[in-house]
Scaffold this active site. Sequence first.
Site, mmCIF file in Angstrom:
data_model
loop_
_atom_site.group_PDB
_atom_site.id
_atom_site.type_symbol
_atom_site.label_atom_id
_atom_site.label_comp_id
_atom_site.label_asym_id
_atom_site.label_seq_id
_atom_site.Cartn_x
_atom_site.Cartn_y
_atom_site.Cartn_z
ATOM 1 N N ASP A 151 0.831 -1.198 0.000
ATOM 2 C CA ASP A 151 0.000 0.000 0.000
ATOM 3 C C ASP A 151 0.874 1.260 0.000
ATOM 4 O O ASP A 151 2.057 1.216 0.356
ATOM 5 C CB ASP A 151 -0.889 -0.035 1.259
ATOM 6 C CG ASP A 151 -2.199 0.721 1.094
ATOM 7 O OD1 ASP A 151 -2.290 1.532 0.168
ATOM 8 O OD2 ASP A 151 -3.107 0.503 1.901
ATOM 9 N N ASP A 161 -10.849 1.265 -3.096
ATOM 10 C CA ASP A 161 -11.446 0.881 -1.816
ATOM 11 C C ASP A 161 -12.966 0.837 -1.928
ATOM 12 O O ASP A 161 -13.639 0.269 -1.072
ATOM 13 C CB ASP A 161 -11.072 1.896 -0.725
ATOM 14 C CG ASP A 161 -9.681 1.636 -0.166
ATOM 15 O OD1 ASP A 161 -9.177 0.509 -0.322
ATOM 16 O OD2 ASP A 161 -9.099 2.560 0.430
#
Length: 726
Positions: A479, A549
């Site tokens: 990430d 997301d």
Amino acid sequence: MAMKLIHENNLLFRLDAGESSYAFQVTPDGRLQHLYWGGRVDAMEELARLNGKNSYPSEPSLDPQDNQCWREHQLWEFAPEDIGVYAPATATVRNAWGNVVTDPRYVSHRLLPGKPALAGLPAAYAEPQEAQTLEVTLEDPNTHVQFVLRYTAFQNLSAIARSMVVVNRGDAPAELLRADSLTADFWHESLDVCFFDGFWGKERCFHREALQGGRKTLESTRGLSGHAMNPSVILCDRTTTEETGRAYGALLVYSGNFAIEVDQSPLYRTRLSLGLHPQRFQWLLQPGESFQTPEALQAFSPNGLGTLSRTFHDLLRNHLIPRRWRDAPRPILINNWEAMHFDFSKEKLVNLARTAKENGVDLLVLDDGWFGKRNSDRCALGDWTANEKKISGTMGELADAIRAQGVKFGLWFEPEMVSQDSDLFRKHPDWAIQVPNHSLSYHRFQYVLDFSRPEVVDYVYEKVAAIIQEAKLDYMKWDANREMTEVGSTALPPERQGELPHRYVLGLYDLYQRLSHSFPNLLIEGCSAGGGRFDAGILAFSPQFWTSDNSDAFNRLFIQYGTSFFYPCSAMGAHVAVNWFPQRYSPIETRAAVAFAGTFGYELDLNQMPPEELNQVKAQCQFYRQHHHLVQNGDYYRLTSPYEDNVVAWMNLAKDKSEFLLTVVFVRWDAAFYGRNLRLAGLNPNDTYSDGTQSWPASLLLQAGYPVSSPKNGDMISLQIHFQKA
Ligand code: GLA
């Protein structure tokens, strides 16, 4: 017979890549002039007769020798700087006298089989029988700085890979201010430009607009390619559709600051430039030193945007992602983030692993929160040691307990970052990117580590590698949750501060390379606050990327549609999650149907699911396993656009056209909608297909369509039908 993709005659070059040709020539004064890019042509010297307005002016009363301030209206292959070419130059060098005239002339060229690698940067790869490379060397007579332009033509794809090496062969330092990967000039009045901007939860929105003069810049100065703009662009005829018309696409294999400029002169010379963002770039080249630009990939389609996308999909799947993952099926994964956030325990994870296995999931990913004292997003990035209290033992023991349930195991990392509240930052505050005498902006209470410093990359490598080794990880989610601000390095001298953004990206790729090399079977999935750094540079190491997301199926229709213009389904992480917004409900079948168009998985707690939904998980995993080869290796056809249609549909067709999967989402319920005939694409009209119940001539499916109607009342209802060739 030896493959011949590159033709040369009197310093006129023609590259034949797949069904396309690309041509340029050396002018009598040694400059590089662009001639042609488009469908395949057989001509050679006749190409130079094309009216590229290279011999200005057409007005007979003007002296052709007296037009040198008008060079911006010519077609350039290497656009010079400050000699009357006011549109973006291919490269700009500030010389020892302090001016920026950059006007190199032809020195030599050579042909190479296959495709050489790029020093320190990810790039497409090809075997000697798949591609041929042309290198053309130019040299600026004043500074003796050389520019080596590299073009690789692929035999079976209408695609060319390009990059440039700049070498200082002079005896004085030279300052590189601009170094593009690609310049492509068009002589064209009516082009549209398509691009993909976005934000967290709203990645890669599709835009198409007419070019009407002036300059359009698509860019990132954020330190990473980012959510706001994807480093990719399409130019097409105003009449081009999904299935017809010319389309030109280009994307950068790069993960940092970039600029894509489309500059149209009033006389309709259109220049497309892709490369490092000149605004945040500067590189000092001492005598003898060289600089490698990132690679740009360009492709041409004579048959609309769909063919252009499929060319890029094949290019990225077969020539860019790690070879290890080219053909290997990807695991169905479950990620605990949305189910548990920071609130997990060994027991919860083992229970989740057990239920996952029972239902056909292959891999459990433990997301954020397993290290240091990380129980919120305010601390501990950089402290990559397991929180043994929280996971009731060592990471090795947790991994063994998960694997004992029969699933593989993966972990989340954010390797490039450091929390303000972390042992690492307390010990090495100078390791964060920062400038003197200015406060440091943070986001998620974290800073970006200075990856231009080898000792920082070494530290992160050792910490991350130790965990991978201890837990024998099968998977890593990589990430990156913030952009850069106050871009400075405590380790670089003032005259090299402008090198930091690119040096950072080189450090990032170095870390990727070292981890990939040490752990060749580790599947690395990219992520950046969802799908923020979804670019070809990362895909060279991570064959899949967490697309967003936002797993709301309605929003995902748009996000995956936009992403599909350049990136294949096999690169798009797509999971079934709980319905995010109470205002919008998508049945689990539709959430799964949308997630099937990517690398499939779950982002919820299987143990909290209503039993009637959990029953479907097993069937979904079986369905995906049965058909994933169509998604991973087949051809993707966008049948309708979510921006324009209430019935959103796509096909995943086997390369040999023996079978395909049709997915249809009926977005909004409409009492007056009784169904329609949906025209399919890509089929051979002479074939016949069975949908499991009836047989259908492909000619009918292509021309009249396949009759579809919503199987239930309600919004976001979907259909998935598998067709088999008779
Ligand atoms: C980012 C990612 C999420 C999740 C969180 C964890 O936002 O996009 O998927 O991993 O970080 O903090």
